[in-house]
Motif scaffolding. Structure first.
Motif, PDB file in Angstrom:
ATOM      1  N   ARG A  54       7.235 -54.221 -22.264  1.00 43.00           N
ATOM      2  CA  ARG A  54       6.377 -55.164 -21.751  1.00 43.00           C
ATOM      3  C   ARG A  54       6.909 -56.616 -21.825  1.00 43.00           C
ATOM      4  NH1 ARG A  54       0.189 -53.111 -22.759  1.00 43.00           N
ATOM      5  NH2 ARG A  54       0.260 -51.397 -21.616  1.00 43.00           N
ATOM      6  N   ASP A  55       7.868 -56.771 -22.681  1.00 42.75           N
ATOM      7  CA  ASP A  55       8.506 -58.166 -22.710  1.00 42.75           C
ATOM      8  C   ASP A  55       9.881 -58.357 -21.964  1.00 42.75           C
ATOM      9  OD1 ASP A  55      10.110 -60.455 -24.004  1.00 42.75           O
ATOM     10  OD2 ASP A  55       9.458 -60.087 -25.785  1.00 42.75           O
ATOM     11  N   PRO A  56       9.648 -59.464 -21.182  1.00 37.97           N
ATOM     12  CA  PRO A  56      11.019 -59.513 -20.080  1.00 37.97           C
ATOM     13  C   PRO A  56      12.196 -59.475 -20.769  1.00 37.97           C
ATOM     14  CG  PRO A  56       9.226 -61.027 -19.571  1.00 37.97           C
ATOM     15  CD  PRO A  56       8.514 -60.333 -20.808  1.00 37.97           C
ATOM     16  N   GLU A  57      12.138 -60.069 -22.074  1.00 41.89           N
ATOM     17  CA  GLU A  57      13.436 -60.232 -22.750  1.00 41.89           C
ATOM     18  C   GLU A  57      14.233 -58.983 -23.180  1.00 41.89           C
ATOM     19  OE1 GLU A  57      14.395 -63.154 -26.105  1.00 41.89           O
ATOM     20  OE2 GLU A  57      12.209 -63.573 -25.649  1.00 41.89           O
ATOM     21  N   THR A  58      13.086 -57.925 -23.581  1.00 40.29           N
ATOM     22  CA  THR A  58      13.523 -56.688 -23.883  1.00 40.29           C
ATOM     23  C   THR A  58      13.277 -55.336 -22.930  1.00 40.29           C
ATOM     24  OG1 THR A  58      11.674 -56.459 -25.337  1.00 40.29           O
ATOM     25  CG2 THR A  58      13.474 -57.355 -26.299  1.00 40.29           C
ATOM     26  N   SER A  59      12.735 -55.673 -21.863  1.00 38.28           N
ATOM     27  CA  SER A  59      12.432 -54.447 -21.247  1.00 38.28           C
ATOM     28  C   SER A  59      13.217 -53.675 -20.741  1.00 38.28           C
ATOM     29  CB  SER A  59      11.399 -54.873 -19.966  1.00 38.28           C
ATOM     30  OG  SER A  59      11.878 -55.945 -19.119  1.00 38.28           O
ATOM     31  N   ALA A  60      14.570 -54.210 -20.426  1.00 39.11           N
ATOM     32  CA  ALA A  60      15.785 -53.483 -19.841  1.00 39.11           C
ATOM     33  C   ALA A  60      16.235 -52.694 -20.863  1.00 39.11           C
ATOM     34  CB  ALA A  60      16.704 -54.474 -19.326  1.00 39.11           C
ATOM     35  N   ILE A  61      16.074 -52.799 -22.164  1.00 39.21           N
ATOM     36  CA  ILE A  61      16.773 -51.980 -23.043  1.00 39.21           C
ATOM     37  C   ILE A  61      16.130 -50.781 -23.123  1.00 39.21           C
ATOM     38  CG2 ILE A  61      17.436 -51.899 -25.649  1.00 39.21           C
ATOM     39  CD1 ILE A  61      16.774 -54.987 -25.676  1.00 39.21           C
ATOM     40  N   PRO A  62      16.779 -49.592 -23.021  1.00 40.22           N
ATOM     41  CA  PRO A  62      16.189 -48.233 -22.959  1.00 40.22           C
ATOM     42  C   PRO A  62      15.988 -47.947 -24.655  1.00 40.22           C
ATOM     43  CG  PRO A  62      18.558 -48.101 -22.388  1.00 40.22           C
ATOM     44  CD  PRO A  62      18.285 -49.682 -22.505  1.00 40.22           C
ATOM     45  N   VAL A  63      14.941 -47.226 -24.550  1.00 34.02           N
ATOM     46  CA  VAL A  63      14.382 -46.723 -26.023  1.00 34.02           C
ATOM     47  C   VAL A  63      14.299 -45.287 -25.982  1.00 34.02           C
ATOM     48  CG1 VAL A  63      12.263 -46.897 -27.769  1.00 34.02           C
ATOM     49  CG2 VAL A  63      12.911 -49.028 -26.230  1.00 34.02           C
ATOM     50  N   ILE A  64      14.839 -44.818 -26.931  1.00 31.93           N
ATOM     51  CA  ILE A  64      14.560 -43.344 -27.206  1.00 31.93           C
ATOM     52  C   ILE A  64      13.760 -43.011 -28.551  1.00 31.93           C
ATOM     53  CG2 ILE A  64      15.732 -41.025 -27.726  1.00 31.93           C
ATOM     54  CD1 ILE A  64      18.322 -42.296 -26.094  1.00 31.93           C
ATOM     55  N   MET A  65      12.724 -42.379 -28.557  1.00 29.96           N
ATOM     56  CA  MET A  65      11.923 -41.991 -29.523  1.00 29.96           C
ATOM     57  C   MET A  65      12.543 -41.119 -30.149  1.00 29.96           C
ATOM     58  SD  MET A  65       8.655 -43.857 -28.433  1.00 29.96           S
ATOM     59  CE  MET A  65       8.195 -43.668 -30.057  1.00 29.96           C
ATOM     60  N   VAL A  66      12.807 -41.222 -31.854  1.00 29.96           N
ATOM     61  CA  VAL A  66      13.346 -40.141 -32.450  1.00 29.96           C
ATOM     62  C   VAL A  66      12.561 -39.921 -33.685  1.00 29.96           C
ATOM     63  CG1 VAL A  66      15.279 -39.379 -33.761  1.00 29.96           C
ATOM     64  CG2 VAL A  66      15.770 -41.131 -31.885  1.00 29.96           C
ATOM     65  N   THR A  67      11.809 -38.978 -33.808  1.00 31.51           N
ATOM     66  CA  THR A  67      10.513 -38.685 -34.408  1.00 31.51           C
ATOM     67  C   THR A  67      10.328 -37.328 -34.823  1.00 31.51           C
ATOM     68  OG1 THR A  67       8.048 -38.949 -34.542  1.00 31.51           O
ATOM     69  CG2 THR A  67       8.936 -38.554 -32.639  1.00 31.51           C
ATOM     70  N   THR A  68       9.372 -37.064 -35.912  1.00 33.54           N
ATOM     71  CA  THR A  68       8.971 -35.802 -36.403  1.00 33.54           C
ATOM     72  C   THR A  68       7.965 -35.316 -35.530  1.00 33.54           C
ATOM     73  OG1 THR A  68       7.747 -36.918 -38.156  1.00 33.54           O
ATOM     74  CG2 THR A  68       9.822 -35.935 -38.701  1.00 33.54           C
ATOM     75  N   LYS A  69       7.172 -36.155 -34.697  1.00 33.19           N
ATOM     76  CA  LYS A  69       5.873 -35.729 -34.148  1.00 33.19           C
ATOM     77  C   LYS A  69       6.445 -35.072 -32.844  1.00 33.19           C
ATOM     78  CE  LYS A  69       2.822 -38.886 -33.925  1.00 33.19           C
ATOM     79  NZ  LYS A  69       1.506 -38.107 -34.592  1.00 33.19           N
ATOM     80  N   ASP A  70       6.043 -33.640 -32.837  1.00 36.46           N
ATOM     81  CA  ASP A  70       6.692 -32.675 -32.036  1.00 36.46           C
ATOM     82  C   ASP A  70       5.675 -32.306 -31.116  1.00 36.46           C
ATOM     83  OD1 ASP A  70       5.270 -31.192 -33.891  1.00 36.46           O
ATOM     84  OD2 ASP A  70       7.039 -29.909 -34.146  1.00 36.46           O
ATOM     85  N   GLN A  71       4.557 -32.588 -30.845  1.00 38.69           N
ATOM     86  CA  GLN A  71       3.439 -32.305 -30.106  1.00 38.69           C
ATOM     87  C   GLN A  71       3.727 -32.740 -28.655  1.00 38.69           C
ATOM     88  OE1 GLN A  71       1.098 -30.022 -30.830  1.00 38.69           O
ATOM     89  NE2 GLN A  71       2.213 -30.165 -32.843  1.00 38.69           N
TER      90      GLN A  71
END
Length: 123
Positions: A69-86
């Protein structure tokens, strides 16, 4: 080469992800919680962010939502890397603005494929 920000409160996970990424020619920086991750993203402007979910303070879902939601960072792709597997966790992560979602422990090939896909999508 691309700069990858790893946001994870586990030094072991950061170490493993750093080794895999650097072996494949990526530069890495890390933050050990969501708040530091957001600050690092604004300060360092990485090409991609790998985000854990379960962390002290703000969790990875909240941090991803703030980045998206931040215009400064919204273009950076985020990949979630987690143990939450549901499936519900994955859906929720994508709704917060994540580009992709990986379950720990992550296979090296999967990680590199997803990072490259996110970078290709970004360019």
């Amino acid at each position: 080469m691309a700069l990858v920000l790893i946001v994870d409160d586990s030094p072991t996970e950061v170490h493993v992800l750093t080794n895999v990424l650097e072996k494949h020619g990526f530069d890495t920086i890390s933050a050990d919680n969501g708040t530091q991750g957001i600050e690092a993203a604004r300060r360092q402007n990485p090409n991609i962010i790998l985000m854990d979910v379960v962390m002290p303070g703000i969790n990875g879902f909240q941090a991803t939502r703030k980045l998206a939601r931040d215009p400064e960072t919204s273009a950076i792709p985020v990949i979630m890397v987690t143990t939450k597997d549901q499936e519900s966790d994955k859906v929720w992560g994508m709704r917060q603005g994540a580009f992709d979602y990986l379950i720990k422990p992550v296979a090296e090939d999967d990680l590199i494929d997803k990072v490259r896909a996110a970078l290709a999508h970004d360019s």
